[in-house]
Design a protein around this motif. Structure first.
Motif, PDB file in Angstrom:
ATOM      1  N   GLU A  16       0.839  -1.211   0.000  1.00 57.18           N
ATOM      2  CA  GLU A  16       0.000   0.000   0.000  1.00 57.18           C
ATOM      3  C   GLU A  16       0.870   1.254   0.000  1.00 57.18           C
ATOM      4  O   GLU A  16       0.611   2.205  -0.739  1.00 57.18           O
ATOM      5  CB  GLU A  16      -0.938   0.001   1.200  1.00 57.18           C
ATOM      6  N   GLU A  17       1.909   1.266   0.841  1.00 54.41           N
ATOM      7  CA  GLU A  17       2.815   2.419   0.910  1.00 54.41           C
ATOM      8  C   GLU A  17       3.535   2.624  -0.418  1.00 54.41           C
ATOM      9  O   GLU A  17       3.641   3.751  -0.912  1.00 54.41           O
ATOM     10  CB  GLU A  17       3.843   2.224   2.030  1.00 54.41           C
ATOM     11  N   SER A  18       4.010   1.541  -1.016  1.00 54.21           N
ATOM     12  CA  SER A  18       4.716   1.662  -2.292  1.00 54.21           C
ATOM     13  C   SER A  18       3.796   2.177  -3.389  1.00 54.21           C
ATOM     14  O   SER A  18       4.167   3.070  -4.149  1.00 54.21           O
ATOM     15  CB  SER A  18       5.316   0.314  -2.690  1.00 54.21           C
ATOM     16  N   ALA A  19       2.601   1.618  -3.495  1.00 52.25           N
ATOM     17  CA  ALA A  19       1.658   2.062  -4.522  1.00 52.25           C
ATOM     18  C   ALA A  19       1.329   3.542  -4.348  1.00 52.25           C
ATOM     19  O   ALA A  19       1.289   4.297  -5.326  1.00 52.25           O
ATOM     20  CB  ALA A  19       0.390   1.216  -4.482  1.00 52.25           C
ATOM     21  N   ARG A  20       1.113   3.958  -3.119  1.00 50.98           N
ATOM     22  CA  ARG A  20       0.811   5.368  -2.845  1.00 50.98           C
ATOM     23  C   ARG A  20       1.986   6.269  -3.241  1.00 50.98           C
ATOM     24  O   ARG A  20       1.807   7.321  -3.845  1.00 50.98           O
ATOM     25  CB  ARG A  20       0.453   5.553  -1.378  1.00 50.98           C
ATOM     26  N   PHE A  21       3.227   5.844  -2.936  1.00 44.00           N
ATOM     27  CA  PHE A  21       4.427   6.603  -3.283  1.00 44.00           C
ATOM     28  C   PHE A  21       4.483   6.844  -4.792  1.00 44.00           C
ATOM     29  O   PHE A  21       4.664   7.972  -5.248  1.00 44.00           O
ATOM     30  CB  PHE A  21       5.673   5.840  -2.804  1.00 44.00           C
ATOM     31  N   TYR A  22       4.313   5.795  -5.583  1.00 45.74           N
ATOM     32  CA  TYR A  22       4.367   5.927  -7.044  1.00 45.74           C
ATOM     33  C   TYR A  22       3.208   6.776  -7.553  1.00 45.74           C
ATOM     34  O   TYR A  22       3.398   7.616  -8.437  1.00 45.74           O
ATOM     35  CB  TYR A  22       4.321   4.552  -7.709  1.00 45.74           C
ATOM     36  N   ARG A  23       2.002   6.542  -7.023  1.00 45.72           N
ATOM     37  CA  ARG A  23       0.833   7.318  -7.473  1.00 45.72           C
ATOM     38  C   ARG A  23       1.035   8.809  -7.230  1.00 45.72           C
ATOM     39  O   ARG A  23       0.795   9.626  -8.114  1.00 45.72           O
ATOM     40  CB  ARG A  23      -0.439   6.863  -6.760  1.00 45.72           C
ATOM     41  N   GLU A  24       1.455   9.159  -6.021  1.00 43.10           N
ATOM     42  CA  GLU A  24       1.595  10.574  -5.682  1.00 43.10           C
ATOM     43  C   GLU A  24       2.785  11.204  -6.396  1.00 43.10           C
ATOM     44  O   GLU A  24       2.691  12.329  -6.880  1.00 43.10           O
ATOM     45  CB  GLU A  24       1.725  10.738  -4.171  1.00 43.10           C
ATOM     46  N   LEU A  25       3.897  10.485  -6.486  1.00 39.98           N
ATOM     47  CA  LEU A  25       5.083  11.033  -7.133  1.00 39.98           C
ATOM     48  C   LEU A  25       4.847  11.257  -8.617  1.00 39.98           C
ATOM     49  O   LEU A  25       5.144  12.321  -9.151  1.00 39.98           O
ATOM     50  CB  LEU A  25       6.281  10.105  -6.930  1.00 39.98           C
ATOM     51  N   LEU A  26       4.295  10.251  -9.298  1.00 43.63           N
ATOM     52  CA  LEU A  26       4.150  10.296 -10.747  1.00 43.63           C
ATOM     53  C   LEU A  26       2.775  10.756 -11.226  1.00 43.63           C
ATOM     54  O   LEU A  26       2.532  10.822 -12.426  1.00 43.63           O
ATOM     55  CB  LEU A  26       4.451   8.910 -11.332  1.00 43.63           C
ATOM     56  N   GLU A  27       1.881  11.053 -10.263  1.00 43.67           N
ATOM     57  CA  GLU A  27       0.535  11.533 -10.593  1.00 43.67           C
ATOM     58  C   GLU A  27      -0.195  10.559 -11.511  1.00 43.67           C
ATOM     59  O   GLU A  27      -0.737  10.927 -12.549  1.00 43.67           O
ATOM     60  CB  GLU A  27       0.600  12.925 -11.221  1.00 43.67           C
ATOM     61  N   VAL A  28      -0.193   9.286 -11.127  1.00 43.06           N
ATOM     62  CA  VAL A  28      -0.873   8.256 -11.911  1.00 43.06           C
ATOM     63  C   VAL A  28      -2.048   7.698 -11.121  1.00 43.06           C
ATOM     64  O   VAL A  28      -2.165   7.901  -9.917  1.00 43.06           O
ATOM     65  CB  VAL A  28       0.090   7.131 -12.339  1.00 43.06           C
ATOM     66  N   ALA A  29      -2.894   6.981 -11.820  1.00 42.05           N
ATOM     67  CA  ALA A  29      -4.155   6.524 -11.245  1.00 42.05           C
ATOM     68  C   ALA A  29      -4.013   5.247 -10.424  1.00 42.05           C
ATOM     69  O   ALA A  29      -3.199   4.381 -10.730  1.00 42.05           O
ATOM     70  CB  ALA A  29      -5.167   6.281 -12.365  1.00 42.05           C
ATOM     71  N   GLU A  30      -4.857   5.171  -9.422  1.00 41.63           N
ATOM     72  CA  GLU A  30      -5.041   3.908  -8.713  1.00 41.63           C
ATOM     73  C   GLU A  30      -5.836   3.007  -9.649  1.00 41.63           C
ATOM     74  O   GLU A  30      -6.708   3.466 -10.370  1.00 41.63           O
ATOM     75  CB  GLU A  30      -5.807   4.160  -7.428  1.00 41.63           C
ATOM     76  N   ALA A  31      -5.499   1.737  -9.652  1.00 44.52           N
ATOM     77  CA  ALA A  31      -6.208   0.791 -10.510  1.00 44.52           C
ATOM     78  C   ALA A  31      -6.878  -0.252  -9.636  1.00 44.52           C
ATOM     79  O   ALA A  31      -6.492  -0.432  -8.479  1.00 44.52           O
ATOM     80  CB  ALA A  31      -5.224   0.130 -11.479  1.00 44.52           C
ATOM     81  N   PRO A  32      -7.889  -0.946 -10.156  1.00 46.32           N
ATOM     82  CA  PRO A  32      -8.497  -2.013  -9.362  1.00 46.32           C
ATOM     83  C   PRO A  32      -7.427  -3.007  -8.908  1.00 46.32           C
ATOM     84  O   PRO A  32      -6.550  -3.378  -9.674  1.00 46.32           O
ATOM     85  CB  PRO A  32      -9.473  -2.672 -10.343  1.00 46.32           C
ATOM     86  N   SER A  33      -7.505  -3.404  -7.650  1.00 51.85           N
ATOM     87  CA  SER A  33      -6.552  -4.342  -7.073  1.00 51.85           C
ATOM     88  C   SER A  33      -7.257  -5.642  -6.745  1.00 51.85           C
ATOM     89  O   SER A  33      -8.472  -5.671  -6.556  1.00 51.85           O
ATOM     90  CB  SER A  33      -5.929  -3.734  -5.808  1.00 51.85           C
ATOM     91  N   TRP A  34      -6.502  -6.724  -6.699  1.00 51.78           N
ATOM     92  CA  TRP A  34      -7.069  -8.031  -6.383  1.00 51.78           C
ATOM     93  C   TRP A  34      -5.993  -8.900  -5.749  1.00 51.78           C
ATOM     94  O   TRP A  34      -4.796  -8.665  -5.932  1.00 51.78           O
ATOM     95  CB  TRP A  34      -7.633  -8.702  -7.631  1.00 51.78           C
ATOM     96  N   GLY A  35      -6.463  -9.871  -4.986  1.00 51.61           N
ATOM     97  CA  GLY A  35      -5.551 -10.831  -4.379  1.00 51.61           C
ATOM     98  C   GLY A  35      -4.429 -10.170  -3.604  1.00 51.61           C
ATOM     99  O   GLY A  35      -4.666  -9.300  -2.775  1.00 51.61           O
ATOM    100  N   VAL A  36      -3.212 -10.552  -3.926  1.00 57.57           N
ATOM    101  CA  VAL A  36      -2.038 -10.042  -3.212  1.00 57.57           C
ATOM    102  C   VAL A  36      -1.474  -8.766  -3.845  1.00 57.57           C
ATOM    103  O   VAL A  36      -0.427  -8.279  -3.431  1.00 57.57           O
ATOM    104  CB  VAL A  36      -0.921 -11.113  -3.146  1.00 57.57           C
ATOM    105  N   PHE A  37      -2.168  -8.204  -4.839  1.00 57.04           N
ATOM    106  CA  PHE A  37      -1.659  -7.056  -5.574  1.00 57.04           C
ATOM    107  C   PHE A  37      -2.390  -5.764  -5.230  1.00 57.04           C
ATOM    108  O   PHE A  37      -3.616  -5.732  -5.157  1.00 57.04           O
ATOM    109  CB  PHE A  37      -1.783  -7.284  -7.086  1.00 57.04           C
ATOM    110  N   THR A  38      -1.620  -4.698  -5.067  1.00 54.99           N
ATOM    111  CA  THR A  38      -2.146  -3.345  -5.028  1.00 54.99           C
ATOM    112  C   THR A  38      -1.639  -2.692  -6.308  1.00 54.99           C
ATOM    113  O   THR A  38      -0.426  -2.607  -6.522  1.00 54.99           O
ATOM    114  CB  THR A  38      -1.669  -2.579  -3.780  1.00 54.99           C
ATOM    115  N   ASN A  39      -2.552  -2.244  -7.163  1.00 54.78           N
ATOM    116  CA  ASN A  39      -2.199  -1.833  -8.521  1.00 54.78           C
ATOM    117  C   ASN A  39      -2.250  -0.325  -8.728  1.00 54.78           C
ATOM    118  O   ASN A  39      -3.088   0.372  -8.171  1.00 54.78           O
ATOM    119  CB  ASN A  39      -3.137  -2.511  -9.524  1.00 54.78           C
ATOM    120  N   THR A  40      -1.355   0.113  -9.600  1.00 49.95           N
ATOM    121  CA  THR A  40      -1.289   1.487 -10.064  1.00 49.95           C
ATOM    122  C   THR A  40      -1.170   1.423 -11.582  1.00 49.95           C
ATOM    123  O   THR A  40      -0.489   0.550 -12.106  1.00 49.95           O
ATOM    124  CB  THR A  40      -0.057   2.197  -9.454  1.00 49.95           C
TER     125      THR A  40
END
Length: 125
Positions: A16-40
């Motif tokens: 979750e922390e890593s996905a948030r870091f990339y999303r906020e830094l690169l201004e990219v969208a959160e994507a639907p996540s499933w299973g063991v993945f948090t997606n950007t």
């Protein structure tokens, strides 16, 4: 069909922390996540899938992102604001600075899990 890059899995200490870091830094969208993945999702549709592997140590990987000048300015301001160590070169040369290689600008730094990141405004070729 032409070949395109679709997704990669990035090993993370905290997905979750890593996905948030990339999303906020690169201004990219959160994507639907499933299973063991948090997606950007990047603008071209490529998924960055963050997962917490069952290992004690994560092997560092390198990920480089080509961005326009305006996003570079905003991302670099965040790197400075967040007090992320950064360098002009890949071996830690030019601490606290950026480079002007290949007719553009670039900077190297690490994500929360220790992966080496690079943002550049001009491709190498």
């Amino acid at each position: 069909m032409s070949i395109t890059f679709n997704h990669t899995i990035i090993a993370s200490k905290d997905r979750e922390e890593s996905a948030r870091f990339y999303r906020e830094l690169l201004e990219v969208a959160e994507a639907p996540s499933w299973g063991v993945f948090t997606n950007t999702q990047l603008d071209d549709g490529v998924l960055l899938q963050f997962a917490e592997p069952p290992v004690d140590e994560i092997q560092m990987q390198h990920y480089a992102f080509l961005v326009d000048d305006e996003l570079f300015d905003r991302a670099y301001a965040r790197i400075q604001e967040w007090k992320v160590d950064h360098w002009a070169g890949p071996r830690g040369d030019g601490p606290g600075t950026i480079n002007h290689n290949h007719g553009g600008r670039g900077v190297y730094f690490k994500d929360p899990s220790g992966h080496g990141l690079e943002i550049i405004t001009s491709p190498y070729f």
